[in-house]
Design an enzyme around this catalytic site. Structure first.
Site, short mmCIF file in Angstrom:
data_model
loop_
_atom_site.label_atom_id
_atom_site.label_comp_id
_atom_site.label_asym_id
_atom_site.label_seq_id
_atom_site.Cartn_x
_atom_site.Cartn_y
_atom_site.Cartn_z
N CYS A 81 0.84 -1.21 0.00
CA CYS A 81 0.00 0.00 0.00
C CYS A 81 0.87 1.27 0.00
O CYS A 81 1.50 1.56 -1.02
CB CYS A 81 -0.97 -0.07 1.17
SG CYS A 81 -2.48 0.83 0.84
N HIS A 176 -3.11 -5.37 1.60
CA HIS A 176 -2.46 -5.61 2.90
C HIS A 176 -2.48 -7.08 3.30
O HIS A 176 -3.29 -7.47 4.14
CB HIS A 176 -3.19 -4.82 3.99
CG HIS A 176 -3.07 -3.34 3.85
ND1 HIS A 176 -2.03 -2.62 4.38
CD2 HIS A 176 -3.87 -2.46 3.24
CE1 HIS A 176 -2.19 -1.35 4.11
NE2 HIS A 176 -3.30 -1.22 3.41
N GLU A 178 -0.65 -8.52 5.26
CA GLU A 178 -0.34 -8.59 6.70
C GLU A 178 -1.60 -8.45 7.56
O GLU A 178 -1.57 -8.73 8.74
CB GLU A 178 0.72 -7.54 7.08
CG GLU A 178 0.26 -6.08 7.08
CD GLU A 178 0.16 -5.44 5.70
OE1 GLU A 178 0.34 -6.16 4.68
OE2 GLU A 178 -0.12 -4.22 5.63
N1 GLN Z 1 -3.52 6.47 1.05
C1 GLN Z 1 -2.30 6.06 1.64
C2 GLN Z 1 -1.11 6.83 1.08
O1 GLN Z 1 -1.26 7.68 0.28
C3 GLN Z 1 -2.05 4.58 1.50
C4 GLN Z 1 -3.09 3.80 2.28
C5 GLN Z 1 -2.56 2.61 2.98
O2 GLN Z 1 -1.34 2.39 3.05
N2 GLN Z 1 -3.45 1.86 3.57
O3 GLN Z 1 -0.01 6.57 1.44
#
Ligand code: GLN
Length: 197
Positions: A81, A176, A178
């Site tokens: 992410c 994710h 994890e």
């Molecule tokens: N929106 C987040 C970002 O810009 C990422 C979201 C997340 O890691 N769950 O880093």
């Protein structure tokens, strides 16, 4: 074989979940906040969280340059992410002045899913990880809009949007594992660390 010592970038985000999963897989895990801690590890997991904050803190804590150098030298890394954002060479919809470590030859759009679908789960077929589908949790995740010639797509949504890529020893995924007990990405990461000796 000695136990692999790997780091989890511990500036912000879901650090604890990555540490728990990697320890469950038998790794010796160091939380990395300082260059001295980074110097002890042979691989790095970059958690989900907020990429703008992780970027700022990594510069403040003088980790940006050592991490970029390690990427160039082929250190295995797994970003989920916000971690995928940090490993992307190109970023769309970042905030003014936002930087990434880079390494993956991809163009990634931050917060790519609209409001209604900011968070959702999907079952993905990822042949590289075996036959069982991957349960993927998306939380304000990014999407890879363009995969350059050096990067390989690992997973896409049914509509074709790319949500996992790899390039050499780097892996970046929009969701994710994890958080859903999916251990195969982390195992793949640890296998890469072990393969480097
Ligand atoms: N929106 C987040 C970002 O810009 C990422 C979201 C997340 O890691 N769950 O880093």
């Amino acid at each position: 074989m000695t136990t692999a010592r790997v780091g989890v970038l511990a500036l912000q985000g879901d650090v604890r979940e990555h540490v728990a999963l990697l320890e469950h897989l038998g790794a010796d895990v160091v939380r990395v906040r300082r260059p001295e801690e980074f110097a002890q590890v042979h691989g790095l997991a970059l958690p989900g969280g907020e990429s703008t904050v992780i970027d700022k803190l990594s510069r403040q804590f003088e980790l940006q340059h050592p991490i970029r150098a390690a990427i160039r030298e082929g250190m295995p890394m797994l970003g989920t992410c916000a971690g995928l954002i940090m490993l992307s060479d190109g970023l769309i919809d970042g905030i003014a002045g936002q930087q990434t470590f880079g390494g993956l030859d991809v163009l990634t759009r931050r917060n790519a899913f609209g409001r209604q679908t900011e968070s959702f789960e999907a079952a993905l077929d990822i042949p590289a990880l075996g036959t069982a589908p991957v349960r993927a949790a998306f939380i304000r995740g990014p999407v890879v809009e363009d995969v350059g010639t050096d990067a390989v797509t690992l997973a896409s949504l049914p509509d074709g949007r790319v949500v996992a890529v790899e390039q050499g020893n780097l892996m970046g995924i929009s969701f994710h594992p994890e958080l859903t007990g999916e251990a195969r990405f982390h195992q793949r990461f640890l296998d890469r660390v072990a393969a480097r000796g």
